[in-house]
Design a protein around this motif. Structure first.
Motif, PDB file in Angstrom:
ATOM      1  N   GLU A 172       4.333 -77.066   2.974  1.00 57.72           N
ATOM      2  CA  GLU A 172       3.746 -76.121   3.910  1.00 57.72           C
ATOM      3  C   GLU A 172       2.296 -75.880   3.506  1.00 57.72           C
ATOM      4  O   GLU A 172       1.921 -76.052   2.334  1.00 57.72           O
ATOM      5  N   ILE A 173       1.479 -75.488   4.476  1.00 54.57           N
ATOM      6  CA  ILE A 173       0.054 -75.233   4.249  1.00 54.57           C
ATOM      7  C   ILE A 173      -0.240 -73.792   4.630  1.00 54.57           C
ATOM      8  O   ILE A 173       0.193 -73.317   5.682  1.00 54.57           O
ATOM      9  N   PHE A 174      -0.976 -73.098   3.754  1.00 57.32           N
ATOM     10  CA  PHE A 174      -1.319 -71.696   3.957  1.00 57.32           C
ATOM     11  C   PHE A 174      -2.826 -71.569   3.759  1.00 57.32           C
ATOM     12  O   PHE A 174      -3.358 -72.055   2.765  1.00 57.32           O
ATOM     13  N   GLU A 175      -3.498 -70.913   4.690  1.00 58.73           N
ATOM     14  CA  GLU A 175      -4.934 -70.684   4.561  1.00 58.73           C
ATOM     15  C   GLU A 175      -5.209 -69.205   4.365  1.00 58.73           C
ATOM     16  O   GLU A 175      -4.481 -68.346   4.867  1.00 58.73           O
ATOM     17  N   HIS A 208      -7.339 -75.459  -2.576  1.00 55.47           N
ATOM     18  CA  HIS A 208      -8.629 -76.096  -2.292  1.00 55.47           C
ATOM     19  C   HIS A 208      -9.587 -75.086  -1.676  1.00 55.47           C
ATOM     20  O   HIS A 208      -9.167 -74.193  -0.928  1.00 55.47           O
ATOM     21  N   ASN A 209     -10.873 -75.232  -1.987  1.00 56.55           N
ATOM     22  CA  ASN A 209     -11.911 -74.554  -1.204  1.00 56.55           C
ATOM     23  C   ASN A 209     -12.754 -75.626  -0.517  1.00 56.55           C
ATOM     24  O   ASN A 209     -12.355 -76.801  -0.464  1.00 56.55           O
ATOM     25  N   ALA A 210     -13.921 -75.250  -0.007  1.00 58.89           N
ATOM     26  CA  ALA A 210     -14.737 -76.201   0.756  1.00 58.89           C
ATOM     27  C   ALA A 210     -15.202 -77.377  -0.100  1.00 58.89           C
ATOM     28  O   ALA A 210     -15.559 -78.434   0.435  1.00 58.89           O
ATOM     29  N   HIS A 211     -15.193 -77.217  -1.417  1.00 61.48           N
ATOM     30  CA  HIS A 211     -15.693 -78.265  -2.309  1.00 61.48           C
ATOM     31  C   HIS A 211     -14.592 -79.165  -2.845  1.00 61.48           C
ATOM     32  O   HIS A 211     -14.882 -80.172  -3.501  1.00 61.48           O
ATOM     33  N   ASP A 260     -14.674 -67.383  -0.646  1.00 60.31           N
ATOM     34  CA  ASP A 260     -14.178 -68.728  -0.362  1.00 60.31           C
ATOM     35  C   ASP A 260     -13.106 -68.693   0.724  1.00 60.31           C
ATOM     36  O   ASP A 260     -12.185 -67.859   0.685  1.00 60.31           O
ATOM     37  N   ALA A 261     -13.210 -69.607   1.669  1.00 60.19           N
ATOM     38  CA  ALA A 261     -12.095 -69.912   2.557  1.00 60.19           C
ATOM     39  C   ALA A 261     -11.256 -70.967   1.844  1.00 60.19           C
ATOM     40  O   ALA A 261     -11.773 -72.011   1.432  1.00 60.19           O
ATOM     41  N   VAL A 262      -9.973 -70.676   1.646  1.00 65.99           N
ATOM     42  CA  VAL A 262      -9.150 -71.519   0.785  1.00 65.99           C
ATOM     43  C   VAL A 262      -7.898 -71.973   1.529  1.00 65.99           C
ATOM     44  O   VAL A 262      -7.445 -71.343   2.490  1.00 65.99           O
ATOM     45  N   GLN A 263      -7.358 -73.070   1.029  1.00 74.76           N
ATOM     46  CA  GLN A 263      -6.124 -73.620   1.577  1.00 74.76           C
ATOM     47  C   GLN A 263      -5.190 -73.948   0.419  1.00 74.76           C
ATOM     48  O   GLN A 263      -5.620 -74.522  -0.591  1.00 74.76           O
ATOM     49  N   ARG A 264      -3.924 -73.583   0.571  1.00 74.02           N
ATOM     50  CA  ARG A 264      -2.914 -73.915  -0.426  1.00 74.02           C
ATOM     51  C   ARG A 264      -1.881 -74.838   0.193  1.00 74.02           C
ATOM     52  O   ARG A 264      -1.288 -74.509   1.231  1.00 74.02           O
ATOM     53  N   VAL A 265      -1.695 -75.991  -0.427  1.00 72.92           N
ATOM     54  CA  VAL A 265      -0.667 -76.943  -0.006  1.00 72.92           C
ATOM     55  C   VAL A 265       0.490 -76.831  -1.001  1.00 72.92           C
ATOM     56  O   VAL A 265       0.305 -77.044  -2.201  1.00 72.92           O
TER      57      VAL A 265
END
Length: 291
Positions: A21-24, A138-141, A107-112
């Motif tokens: 699942e992916i969470f932002e 992850h962040n934008a970088h 940071d806008a972040v995403q967790r997989v």
């Protein structure tokens, strides 16, 4: 002891392996201010660009299940992302984390998240089921943090169940701090992490239903206190952290303490960490590697 998890049920639970699942989320300053106060710190107010202390990412990516989706233990009903394990007691058994780049306020972040494994073991009091979940943040970088989170499910306690022999904690430590894990501390951490698990605040439930002698101090809170101890003694960044919960720590209605301890190596780059309860029993052990 005969198992309640037969081959068919176990195969069904193991079919969750590989699910993702992916969470932002957005890393905002308010939760950091609140946790700083909860840990009794005098930190500067966080602003855009402030780096998250290690483990404070647990304030984000919080599940927001509707009230009608909550099960009897205060967690969401089982069978969504996590498998529907038919064992009533659930605990965070430990974890392994590695930081690759800093996470910062703004940071806008995403967790997989991915279910890595579902493993059955036969314990002295019945079935144990371990679920390991890998998280990548992850962040934008790019990739900032890798984490493996171990959950253990256990059967309900029965009269006469054997109790594992406790281990005595080391007596001497270069670093140590005493904390009073009272109802207020547990409530504040539950609120900060939107954790409805009743073992942390509902005394009647935790004693009458799950069979524990009192409210249970959150494993993630103890882990956070261990790394907070490191931060109180050095400014060196934490590069990796591994921890294992060995024994529940119970809230102290009579002002008993939880002690967190640290022993750095000769170079100060590797820190052995542990927590002990008011009786001196070892409840969590960990290792932090510093940059």
């Amino acid at each position: 002891m005969a198992t309640n998890l037969d081959a068919e049920i176990l195969a069904h639970l193991q079919s969750w392996q590989g699910r993702s699942e992916i969470f932002e989320d957005l890393l905002t300053p308010a939760p950091l201010r609140a946790l700083s106060a909860t840990l009794d710190r005098e930190d500067a107010l966080p602003v855009a660009g402030t780096e998250l202390p290690p483990l404070w990412h647990w304030l984000f990516f919080l599940p927001h299940h509707r009230q009608s989706e909550i099960g009897p233990d205060g967690h969401a009903n089982r069978g969504g992302f996590l498998p529907p394990v038919p064992l009533p007691r659930r605990m965070w058994a430990g974890g392994r984390l590695q930081w690759h780049a800093p996470l910062q306020v703004g940071d806008a972040v995403q967790r997989v998240s991915t279910i890595e494994s579902v493993t059955h073991k036969a314990g002295r009091t019945g079935d144990l089921l371990f679920v390991s979940v890998k998280h990548e943040v992850h962040n934008a970088h790019g990739l900032c943090l890798s984490e493996v989170h171990d959950i253990v499910y256990r059967p309900a306690a029965l009269p006469g169940d054997p109790v594992p022999a406790p281990m005595a904690a080391e007596i001497q430590a270069t670093w140590q701090r005493d904390i009073t894990p009272d109802d207020v501390l547990l409530f504040r951490y539950s609120a900060l992490t939107f954790n409805g698990h009743r073992i942390h605040y509902d005394r009647k439930y935790v004693t009458d239903v799950e069979g524990y002698p009192g409210l249970i101090v959150h494993g993630p809170l103890i882990a956070t206190l261990l790394l907070d101890l490191v931060r109180r003694h050095t400014d060196r960044p934490v590069r990796s952290f591994e921890f294992q919960a060995l024994r529940p720590t119970f809230e102290c209605a009579d002002q008993r303490i939880l002690r967190v301890c640290g022993e750095p190596d000769a170079k100060g780059s590797s820190i052995r960490l542990w927590a002990q309860d008011h009786e001196g029993w070892l409840t969590m052990q960990a290792t932090a590697e510093l940059g």
